[in-house]
Design an enzyme around this catalytic site. Sequence first.
Site, PDB file in Angstrom:
ATOM      1  CG  ASP A 150      -2.276   0.508   1.028  1.00 42.25           C
ATOM      2  OD1 ASP A 150      -2.445   1.309   0.108  1.00 42.25           O
ATOM      3  OD2 ASP A 150      -3.185   0.151   1.803  1.00 42.25           O
ATOM      4  CG  ASP A 212      -9.759   1.878  -0.448  1.00 40.75           C
ATOM      5  OD1 ASP A 212      -8.743   1.859  -1.175  1.00 40.75           O
ATOM      6  OD2 ASP A 212      -9.724   1.685   0.779  1.00 40.75           O
TER       7      ASP A 212
HETATM    8  C1  GLA Z   1      -5.954   1.265   1.606  1.00 43.59           C
HETATM    9  C2  GLA Z   1      -6.163   0.263   0.460  1.00 43.59           C
HETATM   10  C3  GLA Z   1      -7.268  -0.703   0.844  1.00 43.59           C
HETATM   11  C4  GLA Z   1      -6.902  -1.421   2.140  1.00 43.59           C
HETATM   12  C5  GLA Z   1      -6.643  -0.397   3.241  1.00 43.59           C
HETATM   13  C6  GLA Z   1      -6.055  -1.043   4.496  1.00 43.59           C
HETATM   14  O1  GLA Z   1      -7.055   2.092   1.742  1.00 43.59           O
HETATM   15  O2  GLA Z   1      -6.479   0.925  -0.724  1.00 43.59           O
HETATM   16  O3  GLA Z   1      -7.504  -1.626  -0.188  1.00 43.59           O
HETATM   17  O4  GLA Z   1      -5.775  -2.223   1.925  1.00 43.59           O
HETATM   18  O5  GLA Z   1      -5.712   0.591   2.822  1.00 43.59           O
HETATM   19  O6  GLA Z   1      -5.850  -0.139   5.524  1.00 43.59           O
END
Ligand code: GLA
Length: 411
Positions: A150, A212
């Site tokens: 990430d 997301d």
């Molecule tokens: C980010 C990623 C998500 C998830 C969260 C975890 O937002 O884009 O897919 O992995 O972190 O904290």
Amino acid sequence: MKQLLTIVTAIALTIPAMAQKFEGLALTPPMGWNSWNTFGCDINETVVKETADLFIKLGLKDAGYEYVVIDDGWMEMERDPETLLLVPNKQKFPNGIKTVADYVHSKGLKFGIYNCAGTKTCGGYPGTRGYEFHDARQYAQWGVDFLKYDWCNTGSNGGYDYQQNAAASYAIMRDAIYQAGRPMVFNICEWGDNDPWLWGENIGHSWRISGDIAHCWDCEMSFGTWSKFGLWPIINMRKDIRKYSGPGHWNDFDMLEVGNGFPPAENRTHFVMWCMLASPLMLGNDIRKMDEPTRLLVTNKEVIAIDQDKLGIQGFRFMNLDGFDIWVKPLDKGEWAFAFVNMTEQKRHLSYNWSDFYLKDGLADREIQWNKQKFLLRDLLAHKDCGDTSQKLERDIEAHDIIVFRLYEKK
Ligand code: GLA
């Protein structure tokens, strides 16, 4: 001579292996399950093991799902002060991560884990910045086959030369994985902010193209500094990136929200569209509570075959016609997939005369000459043959629903 050979060998052994990613992985889009969309940081050993069991019992493994991935929330808040290793959370994973990885492997599946290129993960757990080689070795020892990586907390603190440089940061982790010696699918997750499609091919096996996902058709939910996006904002977010996706390096449209509260028509459209886009198919629902229509949808091998087609060309929007979005994906052996989505809020009648619309895909360098070619039609959601392209297609399609066909020539 012998002495010379010894010297040359000694020099060769001291030169680090060429920096590269593990090739030969993710030749079709990775398929599996990821804990995040349902569980957030509230994940544990029991859920992961039960999920692995159900991969077998529910026919998911048989349909091609392979990777069981634990997302954020699996660690203690600090590294071990002595070893500086990451510590699995003692309540959530009392037997450590290797036990869970072994369990997943014992089912013939693969195991994935999550961390972040920053000083902390998005959930506030220890990030990997400055510990790349250390952490990669740890993952290799545990038997990790897939790393989602990430991009939170990559700002001003840290003082490394790769600060805020996504391509360089991800390249370091790629090298660390390679040095650790265990092949892992490397899932770049920096939300498309640094155009990963321009540099990702030699670094990872897929890259997220958006923030997301949210389980809504067309919404954007703002949380101040970041947003979540519904299906169509994600699909429509990037222009012209389909040419960067292909075997071993995929545009990742995010984990699936299928089965997380969508009405049946939207569930179908979501799943089929991710297949038309050749996206990784990572289930994001609680499969222990999956209803039968959802199970049948996500294990529909004819639809999955569109995603997994070995040509690996992402589909494209052919046109919008009278409220229907029409998507096309070139397939191996001269075949095609066509999907028709009713974008309106009402049931609508589709009347489509195939030969009215000349089709050429510059990326695949292929066209359809309707006057010379007649394709047979296979309805992939209904599992039915249904005539050919010399006849007009007439269908009623519910609001937000989709129909999808494979076009193939007589064998
Ligand atoms: C980010 C990623 C998500 C998830 C969260 C975890 O937002 O884009 O897919 O992995 O972190 O904290």
